[in-house]
Write a protein that holds these residues in place. Structure first.
Motif, PDB file in Angstrom:
ATOM      1  N   VAL A 134      -7.296  -6.882  -0.407  1.00 31.51           N
ATOM      2  CA  VAL A 134      -8.030  -8.131  -0.599  1.00 31.51           C
ATOM      3  C   VAL A 134      -7.332  -9.007  -1.638  1.00 31.51           C
ATOM      4  CG1 VAL A 134     -10.190  -9.106  -1.493  1.00 31.51           C
ATOM      5  CG2 VAL A 134     -10.253  -7.229   0.147  1.00 31.51           C
ATOM      6  N   ARG A 135      -6.821  -8.379  -2.701  1.00 31.15           N
ATOM      7  CA  ARG A 135      -6.138  -9.153  -3.748  1.00 31.15           C
ATOM      8  C   ARG A 135      -4.894  -9.840  -3.189  1.00 31.15           C
ATOM      9  NH1 ARG A 135      -5.921  -5.362  -7.079  1.00 31.15           N
ATOM     10  NH2 ARG A 135      -3.717  -4.754  -6.987  1.00 31.15           N
ATOM     11  N   LEU A 136      -4.113  -9.118  -2.384  1.00 28.40           N
ATOM     12  CA  LEU A 136      -2.910  -9.705  -1.802  1.00 28.40           C
ATOM     13  C   LEU A 136      -3.253 -10.800  -0.788  1.00 28.40           C
ATOM     14  CD1 LEU A 136      -0.810  -6.443  -1.287  1.00 28.40           C
ATOM     15  CD2 LEU A 136      -0.506  -8.182  -3.057  1.00 28.40           C
ATOM     16  N   ALA A 137      -4.322 -10.529  -0.009  1.00 28.03           N
ATOM     17  CA  ALA A 137      -4.736 -11.543   0.971  1.00 28.03           C
ATOM     18  C   ALA A 137      -5.208 -12.807   0.257  1.00 28.03           C
ATOM     19  CB  ALA A 137      -5.839 -10.994   1.858  1.00 28.03           C
ATOM     20  N   TRP A 138      -5.923 -12.633  -0.840  1.00 24.31           N
ATOM     21  CA  TRP A 138      -6.407 -13.804  -1.574  1.00 24.31           C
ATOM     22  C   TRP A 138      -5.250 -14.638  -2.130  1.00 24.31           C
ATOM     23  CZ3 TRP A 138      -9.177 -17.631  -2.657  1.00 24.31           C
ATOM     24  CH2 TRP A 138      -9.129 -18.259  -3.908  1.00 24.31           C
ATOM     25  N   ARG A 139      -4.226 -13.978  -2.617  1.00 20.14           N
ATOM     26  CA  ARG A 139      -3.071 -14.736  -3.119  1.00 20.14           C
ATOM     27  C   ARG A 139      -2.494 -15.642  -2.024  1.00 20.14           C
ATOM     28  NH1 ARG A 139       0.287  -9.904  -6.188  1.00 20.14           N
ATOM     29  NH2 ARG A 139      -1.223  -9.520  -7.878  1.00 20.14           N
ATOM     30  N   ARG A 140      -2.368 -15.064  -0.826  1.00 20.89           N
ATOM     31  CA  ARG A 140      -1.803 -15.853   0.272  1.00 20.89           C
ATOM     32  C   ARG A 140      -2.753 -16.973   0.690  1.00 20.89           C
ATOM     33  NH1 ARG A 140       1.627 -18.840   1.627  1.00 20.89           N
ATOM     34  NH2 ARG A 140       1.940 -19.241   3.850  1.00 20.89           N
ATOM     35  N   ILE A 184       0.838  -1.203   0.000  1.00 14.50           N
ATOM     36  CA  ILE A 184       0.000   0.000   0.000  1.00 14.50           C
ATOM     37  C   ILE A 184       0.868   1.246   0.000  1.00 14.50           C
ATOM     38  CG2 ILE A 184      -1.588   1.371   1.433  1.00 14.50           C
ATOM     39  CD1 ILE A 184      -2.892  -1.287   2.295  1.00 14.50           C
ATOM     40  N   ARG A 185       1.898   1.243   0.833  1.00 15.44           N
ATOM     41  CA  ARG A 185       2.793   2.407   0.889  1.00 15.44           C
ATOM     42  C   ARG A 185       3.525   2.608  -0.440  1.00 15.44           C
ATOM     43  NH1 ARG A 185       5.165   1.622   7.055  1.00 15.44           N
ATOM     44  NH2 ARG A 185       4.007   3.358   7.976  1.00 15.44           N
ATOM     45  N   CYS A 186       3.837   1.514  -1.097  1.00 18.46           N
ATOM     46  CA  CYS A 186       4.542   1.605  -2.375  1.00 18.46           C
ATOM     47  C   CYS A 186       3.620   2.130  -3.469  1.00 18.46           C
ATOM     48  CB  CYS A 186       5.081   0.226  -2.748  1.00 18.46           C
ATOM     49  SG  CYS A 186       5.966   0.205  -4.327  1.00 18.46           S
ATOM     50  N   ASP A 187       2.384   1.614  -3.517  1.00 17.37           N
ATOM     51  CA  ASP A 187       1.456   1.983  -4.587  1.00 17.37           C
ATOM     52  C   ASP A 187       0.724   3.296  -4.312  1.00 17.37           C
ATOM     53  OD1 ASP A 187       2.258  -0.382  -5.640  1.00 17.37           O
ATOM     54  OD2 ASP A 187       0.258  -1.263  -5.837  1.00 17.37           O
ATOM     55  N   GLU A 195     -17.189  -9.876  -0.684  1.00 14.35           N
ATOM     56  CA  GLU A 195     -18.349  -9.437   0.098  1.00 14.35           C
ATOM     57  C   GLU A 195     -17.874  -8.785   1.402  1.00 14.35           C
ATOM     58  OE1 GLU A 195     -20.930 -12.716   0.711  1.00 14.35           O
ATOM     59  OE2 GLU A 195     -21.574 -12.825  -1.392  1.00 14.35           O
ATOM     60  N   TYR A 196     -16.841  -9.371   1.974  1.00 13.70           N
ATOM     61  CA  TYR A 196     -16.252  -8.807   3.191  1.00 13.70           C
ATOM     62  C   TYR A 196     -15.699  -7.409   2.900  1.00 13.70           C
ATOM     63  CZ  TYR A 196     -13.451  -8.874   7.526  1.00 13.70           C
ATOM     64  OH  TYR A 196     -12.915  -8.607   8.760  1.00 13.70           O
ATOM     65  N   LEU A 197     -15.086  -7.245   1.729  1.00 15.30           N
ATOM     66  CA  LEU A 197     -14.586  -5.934   1.314  1.00 15.30           C
ATOM     67  C   LEU A 197     -15.719  -4.910   1.290  1.00 15.30           C
ATOM     68  CD1 LEU A 197     -12.497  -3.988   0.034  1.00 15.30           C
ATOM     69  CD2 LEU A 197     -13.123  -4.972  -2.186  1.00 15.30           C
ATOM     70  N   LEU A 202      -9.231   5.248  -1.215  1.00 18.89           N
ATOM     71  CA  LEU A 202      -9.341   4.315  -0.097  1.00 18.89           C
ATOM     72  C   LEU A 202      -9.898   2.970  -0.573  1.00 18.89           C
ATOM     73  CD1 LEU A 202      -8.696   4.306   2.898  1.00 18.89           C
ATOM     74  CD2 LEU A 202     -11.065   4.912   3.368  1.00 18.89           C
ATOM     75  N   GLN A 203     -10.887   3.017  -1.446  1.00 19.29           N
ATOM     76  CA  GLN A 203     -11.431   1.768  -1.972  1.00 19.29           C
ATOM     77  C   GLN A 203     -10.390   1.026  -2.803  1.00 19.29           C
ATOM     78  OE1 GLN A 203     -15.541   1.771  -3.438  1.00 19.29           O
ATOM     79  NE2 GLN A 203     -15.757   3.868  -2.727  1.00 19.29           N
ATOM     80  N   ALA A 204      -9.566   1.782  -3.525  1.00 25.77           N
ATOM     81  CA  ALA A 204      -8.494   1.143  -4.294  1.00 25.77           C
ATOM     82  C   ALA A 204      -7.513   0.446  -3.351  1.00 25.77           C
ATOM     83  CB  ALA A 204      -7.768   2.180  -5.142  1.00 25.77           C
ATOM     84  N   VAL A 205      -7.236   1.065  -2.216  1.00 23.33           N
ATOM     85  CA  VAL A 205      -6.359   0.462  -1.212  1.00 23.33           C
ATOM     86  C   VAL A 205      -6.972  -0.840  -0.690  1.00 23.33           C
ATOM     87  CG1 VAL A 205      -5.452   0.746   1.122  1.00 23.33           C
ATOM     88  CG2 VAL A 205      -5.263   2.620  -0.514  1.00 23.33           C
ATOM     89  N   TYR A 206      -8.274  -0.803  -0.415  1.00 25.16           N
ATOM     90  CA  TYR A 206      -8.943  -2.002   0.091  1.00 25.16           C
ATOM     91  C   TYR A 206      -8.886  -3.132  -0.941  1.00 25.16           C
ATOM     92  CZ  TYR A 206     -10.976   0.843   3.847  1.00 25.16           C
ATOM     93  OH  TYR A 206     -11.164   1.649   4.928  1.00 25.16           O
TER      94      TYR A 206
END
Length: 402
Positions: free
Chosen positions: A109-115, A36-39, A139-141, A101-105
């Motif tokens: 979620v995308r990074l969490a899904w990969r893991r 997030i800090r990078c992007d 949906e959680y997002l 902020l929505q872009a950050v969320y």
């Protein structure tokens, strides 16, 4: 929502998946925050009392809550509201939209899904169940975004309320007529609401068409105080091209008055004339249903507020008419006024009154007989002009007598 594929995953696999995900939650939160800090380098991260970024706390709590939901089988995970509402408040208070902020969320979620996908492979969870997990994650997002929207709306409302409070204070200062505030002090107050001090203003006073009337959409440049019983507005540089039309359109259906254009330091003077005009509207002496411009009603504003004094002078000015029948007295008074206003003879008077020149000539002879040489005194004529024009404004004297 029913998750048939996930519900068929053996409980030991679910428990193992949750245990691994929870154990890695802190590291995953750190990884997400780094991305997030990078992007989004412009995103301001607030720290809690311990110095830890609140974003890191929120990400970790969100991951843990989601994983616990998967492990327990509860229909809807509990979204940790405080942190995400605070994120929304922060965006609102800093004047940004929720888009970033929505872009950050979504990134989180995308990074969490990969893991989670890797953990699913490690635990050997079937693909259909993992697809459902991804759907549940988005949906959680939506729930996280909803909490942020609440915080954002709260901040926006707080800012709007604070701006209105500061705006009312500035209006009160501008219209107080006191000399205590310097241009520098007023400038500082104006800057707090993003208003540039103008050189010239006009002040308006409105009469509500209904108690719950919606405020006129005047735009940011015009100060409006709707808290007063009679709303007040301060119009900067009122002679700017298009500004009068903007005010006219915005106040359609309202009654009221706009005072003359004056230097900023004399705003109270413009207010005083606007208030005078509003009193005449309330007394039925100026028309309702529109916002009057005082400079277009100079005669009424000069004469009607003094009508009691002028009416007291009427018997002395018009003494010769006291012995004349009322209808004839009205006709002669109208003829006298036309003669004073035109400074002409019978043709000019007749044209002004819409009567035959011979009729005008006959009435002028009667006036000369009634007043004699006194009619030639300029001071007497001026006094009669004031009295007769006031009577005409009050409807006591017709423009075209019978």
């Amino acid at each position: 929502m029913s998750r048939p594929a996930w519900s068929e995953v053996p409980k030991p696999k679910v428990e193992r998946f949750a245990a691994i995900a929870l154990a890695e939650a802190a590291d995953l939160a750190q990884a997400i925050l780094r991305e997030i800090r990078c992007d989004f380098p412009e995103l301001r991260l607030v720290e809690d009392e311990s110095g830890e970024p609140m974003a890191l706390v929120g990400i970790r709590r969100a991951i843990e809550a989601f994983v616990q939901h998967l492990a327990s089988g509860v229909a809807d995970p509990r979204v940790p509201p405080e942190v995400f509402q605070e994120f929304g408040r922060g965006e609102g208070l800093n004047g940004r939209s929720l888009d970033s902020l929505q872009a950050v969320y979504r990134l989180g979620v995308r990074l969490a899904w990969r893991r989670f996908a890797k953990i699913g492979q490690q635990v050997d969870i079937a693909a259909p169940a993992m697809y459902e997990l991804a759907e549940s994650g988005f949906e959680y997002l939506d729930g996280l975004v909803e909490q942020s929207v609440r915080g954002y709306a709260e901040a926006a409302a707080r800012q709007a309320g604070e701006r209105l409070r500061l705006q009312r204070q500035l209006i009160d200062r501008l219209l107080s007529g006191q000399r205590g505030d310097t241009a520098h002090t007023l400038g500082e107050r104006a800057a707090r609401i993003g208003w540039e001090l103008p050189a010239v203003v006009a002040v308006g006073v409105l009469i509500r068409p209904a108690r719950e009337a919606v405020a006129p959409a005047l735009g940011q440049g015009i100060l409006l105080d709707m808290e007063s019983e009679q709303p007040r507005m301060v119009i900067p540089e009122p002679d700017t091209a298009g500004r009068a039309d903007l005010v006219r359109r915005a106040t359609t259906g309202w009654s009221g008055a706009i005072g003359p254009s004056v230097p900023l330091a004399a705003a109270a003077t413009s207010l005083r004339w606007a208030e005078t005009a509003v009193r005449l509207i309330e007394d039925g002496l100026l028309p309702r249903g529109e916002v009057q411009h005082c400079i277009d009603r100079t005669e009424e504003l000069v004469l009607l507020p003094s009508r009691e004094l002028i009416e007291a002078a009427a018997p002395r000015c018009l003494t010769p008419l006291q012995g004349v029948a009322p209808a004839q007295a009205r006709r002669l008074a109208a003829t006298l006024l036309a003669w004073i206003e035109t400074s002409g003879g019978a043709p000019e008077v007749a044209n002004r009154l819409g009567v035959h020149p011979q009729t005008a000539r006959y009435r002028l002879r009667q006036i000369r007989e009634l007043w004699g040489d006194a009619i030639d005194d300029p001071d007497r004529r001026f006094e009669m002009l004031l009295v007769l024009r006031t009577q005409r404004l009050c409807g006591e004297l017709p423009t075209r007598p019978d």
